[in-house]
Design an enzyme around this catalytic site. Structure first.
Site, short mmCIF file in Angstrom:
data_model
loop_
_atom_site.label_atom_id
_atom_site.label_comp_id
_atom_site.label_asym_id
_atom_site.label_seq_id
_atom_site.Cartn_x
_atom_site.Cartn_y
_atom_site.Cartn_z
N LYS A 1 0.83 -1.21 0.00
CA LYS A 1 0.00 0.00 0.00
C LYS A 1 0.86 1.26 0.00
CE LYS A 1 -2.67 2.63 3.39
NZ LYS A 1 -1.56 3.38 4.01
N ASN A 2 1.82 1.31 0.91
CA ASN A 2 2.54 2.58 1.09
C ASN A 2 3.49 2.91 -0.06
OD1 ASN A 2 1.13 3.00 3.38
ND2 ASN A 2 2.81 2.56 4.81
N CYS B 1 -5.58 8.37 8.79
CA CYS B 1 -5.79 7.87 10.15
C CYS B 1 -5.47 8.96 11.17
CB CYS B 1 -4.88 6.69 10.43
SG CYS B 1 -5.39 5.19 9.61
N ARG C 1 -0.40 15.20 12.81
CA ARG C 1 0.45 14.71 11.71
C ARG C 1 0.79 15.90 10.82
NH1 ARG C 1 -1.89 8.96 9.59
NH2 ARG C 1 0.15 8.70 8.66
N ASP D 1 3.26 0.52 12.38
CA ASP D 1 2.01 -0.03 11.84
C ASP D 1 1.71 -1.42 12.39
OD1 ASP D 1 1.67 2.24 10.39
OD2 ASP D 1 2.19 1.38 8.45
N ARG E 1 -9.25 0.46 3.85
CA ARG E 1 -8.27 1.37 3.26
C ARG E 1 -6.96 0.65 2.94
NH1 ARG E 1 -6.36 5.27 6.91
NH2 ARG E 1 -4.97 5.54 5.17
C1 UD1 Z 1 3.88 6.73 6.63
C2 UD1 Z 1 2.98 5.55 6.35
C3 UD1 Z 1 2.35 5.04 7.65
C4 UD1 Z 1 3.42 4.76 8.70
C5 UD1 Z 1 4.36 5.95 8.86
C6 UD1 Z 1 5.54 5.65 9.76
C7 UD1 Z 1 2.22 6.03 4.12
C8 UD1 Z 1 1.12 6.45 3.23
N1 UD1 Z 1 1.95 5.98 5.43
O1 UD1 Z 1 3.06 7.78 7.16
O2 UD1 Z 1 1.65 3.83 7.34
O3 UD1 Z 1 2.80 4.50 9.93
O4 UD1 Z 1 4.88 6.35 7.58
O5 UD1 Z 1 6.23 4.53 9.30
O6 UD1 Z 1 3.31 5.70 3.68
N2 UD1 Z 1 6.23 14.37 10.94
C9 UD1 Z 1 6.45 15.70 11.22
N3 UD1 Z 1 6.48 16.60 10.17
C10 UD1 Z 1 6.30 16.21 8.89
C11 UD1 Z 1 6.08 14.84 8.61
C12 UD1 Z 1 6.05 13.95 9.67
O7 UD1 Z 1 6.61 16.09 12.37
O8 UD1 Z 1 6.34 17.05 7.99
C13 UD1 Z 1 6.20 13.39 12.06
C14 UD1 Z 1 4.86 12.67 12.17
O9 UD1 Z 1 3.94 13.42 12.90
C15 UD1 Z 1 5.26 11.39 12.85
C16 UD1 Z 1 6.67 11.12 12.26
O10 UD1 Z 1 7.12 12.37 11.75
O11 UD1 Z 1 5.37 11.57 14.22
C17 UD1 Z 1 6.70 10.10 11.16
O12 UD1 Z 1 5.77 10.43 10.16
P1 UD1 Z 1 5.93 10.02 8.63
O13 UD1 Z 1 7.09 9.09 8.48
O14 UD1 Z 1 5.91 11.24 7.79
O15 UD1 Z 1 4.59 9.20 8.40
P2 UD1 Z 1 3.59 9.27 7.20
O16 UD1 Z 1 4.33 9.55 5.92
O17 UD1 Z 1 2.45 10.13 7.56
#
Ligand code: UD1
Length: 424
Positions: free
Chosen positions: A23-24, A121, A126, A309, A401
C-alpha cells in the site's frame, strides 16, 4: 450502508497466503505517474484497497486516462497526457493521507498545486512541515488558505535539505518534486523504508536519477523529461506482518508467500522472542507457534526499527503472553486508540504517555468494538480470533483502506469471519 465483521473466537490460523502489493509504495507510485507528462506508465501488483481506488478516481478527475487490465485487476495503465489540473477535487482528498503525494508530483509537473490538507488515520498531530521545508528549499512558496495548501514555483532548483524529523512522506514527496528540478538535490536524514526504495526504482526506471534510497542520504539529479515504464509494486511487509502476528497469536501455522524476508527482519526477531517458530525461505516465511507465548518489550522506530504499523497487532499478541510486556510508541504521538477497545475485551493494559504496560495471560472475551484507524482495526480482527465468544467489529471502512477484503484474506488462512450489512 454500514457493515460489520462477525468473528468467532478461539480460532487457529492454518494455511498459506500470498501477500498483496505494498500500500505505502503504491499510494506514492500512482501520483508519481503524472510526472511522466505524455508517456503512459504500467503499474502491476497494485493492491485493490479503497485508498488505491480513491487515488484512481482522483487521477481520472485530474484528466488522466486510467485503463484497467481486464485479465488482471492489479495491473493498470496510466496515461497522464491529459492531466490538465493542478487542483485535485477536495471531496476526494478528504480522509486520504497519501493524497499528499499529489503535492510533490503536481508541483513537479505544473510548478503549482492547490490541495486540501491531507486526511487519513487519526494518530495524533500529523504535521507536514518537513514536506513544506523541502518544497520551499526547492524554490516554491507555500501558503495555507482556508485549509487549502497552495504551492507555487517559478522554477524548481535542486537544493540541500536536512529533515528535522525522519519522515516517510516528506522523503518521498521531496524525491517526487526534485526529480523534475534543475540540478542536484540532497536529502539528509531521509527515511529508509523499503517503500521509498520502490518509489526511487520507479522514478529511476522513468529516467530520473535517484541515488542512495534506503540510506539516510538520498541524492536526486532532476530530469527534464521522464519516460514510459512498467513497474511491479513490492510486496506489502505490513500485510505480511499482520498475518505472521495473527498466526503466532492464535498458536497457528501460516505460510506467508511472495514476501521479501529482509523487510520483515524486525517482526521475525520479535516473533522469535515471544517463542514462535520462524522458518525463512527465499520469498516466504513460515510461522508456527506453540501453545503458549512469552512476554517481550517492543519499541517502534523508523525502518529498520519495529514498524509502528504493526504495534497494534503485536499488542494483541502480547495480551496472550503471561507476564509483563512493555510497548513504547516512538513514531506517532497518539497511536494507542486501540487500547480502550482491547480493554473492553478484558485486556489488562495501562497507558503512561507513549508507553503501554501489558499484563498478559488472561483470556480476552468477544465484544462489540469499533476500528478507529487502519492498523488498529487489523489488530481487532486478531483480538476477535483469540477471544472467547463472538466479536462484532464495526468501522470497517478504516480496515478496507489498507487490506483487500480482510475477511477473505483471513479465510485463506483457515479461520472464519463474516461481513454483514447492518440493518438500521
Ligand atoms: C507513513 C505511512 C504510515 C506509517 C508511517 C511511519 C504512508 C502512506 N503511510 O506515514 O503507514 O505508519 O509512515 O512509518 O506511507 N512528521 C512531522 N512533520 C512532517 C512529517 C512527519 O513532524 O512534515 C512526524 C509525524 O507526525 C510522525 C513522524 O514524523 O510523528 C513520522 O511520520 P511520517 O514518516 O511522515 O509518516 P507518514 O508519511 O504520515
Amino acid at each position: 450502508m454500514s457493515e460489520l465483521l462477525v468473528i468467532n473466537g478461539q480460532q487457529r490460523i492454518s494455511g498459506r497466503i500470498n501477500v498483496s502489493g505494498a500500500k505505502n509504495a503504491a499510494v506514492a507510485i500512482l501520483p508519481a505517474s503524472v510526472l511522466a507528462e505524455n508517456n503512459p506508465v504500467k503499474i502491476t501488483n497494485l493492491p485493490r484497497i479503497t485508498d488505491i481506488n480513491k487515488l484512481i478516481e482522483i487521477l481520472k478527475a485530474l484528466g488522466a486516462d486510467v485503463i484497467e487490465d481486464e485479465a488482471n485487476e492489479r495491473n493498470l495503465l496510466i496515461d497522464p497526457t491529459n492531466v490538465n489540473s493542478h487542483t485535485p477535487p477536495g471531496m476526494m482528498i478528504n480522509k486520504l493521507r497519501a493524497s499528499y503525494y499529489l503535492m510533490g508530483s503536481l508541483l513537479g509537473r505544473f510548478l503549482q498545486v492547490e490541495i486540501p490538507m491531507p486526511g487519513g488515520c487519526d494518530l495524533g498531530p500529523r504535521p507536514i512541515d518537513q514536506h513544506i521545508k523541502g518544497f520551499t528549499a526547492l524554490g516554491a512558496t507555500v501558503e495555507l488558505e482556508h485549509g487549502i495548501v497552495k504551492i507555487k514555483a517559478k522554477k524548481l532548483q535542486g537544493a540541500y535539505i536536512y529533515l528535522d524529523v525522519v519522515s516517510v512522506g516528506a522523503t518521498i514527496n521531496i524525491m517526487l518534486a526534485a526529480s523534475r528540478a534543475e540540478g542536484k538535490t540532497v536529502i539528509e536524514n531521509a527515511a529508509k523504508e523499503p517503500e521509498i526504495v520502490d518509489v526511487a526504482n520507479f522514478l529511476n526506471a522513468m529516467g530520473a536519477q535517484v541515488r542512495g534510497a534506503g540510506t539516510d542520504v538520498i541524492k536526486i539529479e532532476g530530469a527534464k523529461e521522464l519516460r514510459s515504464v512498467e513497474h511491479c509494486v513490492i510486496p506489502d511487509r505490513i500485510e505480511a506482518g499482520t498475518f505472521m502476528i495473527a498466526a503466532a497469536a492464535t498458536y497457528g501455522d501460516a505460510l506467508v508467500e511472495g514476501v521479501i524476508p529482509k523487510h520483515l527482519d524486525p517482526v521475525i526477531a520479535k516473533l522469535k522472542e515471544v517463542g514462535a517458530g520462524v522458518e525463512v525461505g527465499p520469498d516466504w516465511v513460515r510461522i508456527k507457534a506453540p501453545n503458549g507465548l512469552a512476554p517481550t518489550d517492543i519499541k517502534t522506530f523508523p525502518y529498520p526499527g519495529f514498524p509502528t504499523d504493526l504495534q497494534p497487532p503485536m499488542m494483541v499478541l502480547l495480551t496472550r503472553a503471561p507476564g509483563t510486556s512493555i510497548v513504547s510508541e516512538n513514531v506517532f504521538e497518539r497511536r494507542f486508540r486501540h487500547v480502550e477497545e482491547l480493554k473492553k475485551m478484558g485486556a489488562q493494559i495501562k497507558l503512561e504517555g507513549r508507553t503501554a504496560i501489558i499484563e498478559g495471560g488472561s483470556q480476552l472475551t468477544g465484544a462489540p468494538i469499533s476500528a478507529m484507524d487502519l492498523r488498529g482495526g487489523a489488530a481487532f480482527v486478531i483480538a476477535g480470533l483469540i477471544s472467547q465468544g463472538e466479536t462484532y467489529l464495526r468501522g470497517l471502512e478504516h480496515i478496507d483502506r489498507g487490506y483487500e477484503s480482510i475477511e477473505s484474506r483471513f479465510r485463506k488462512l483457515g479461520v472464519n469471519l463474516e461481513r454483514l450489512a447492518e440493518t438500521e
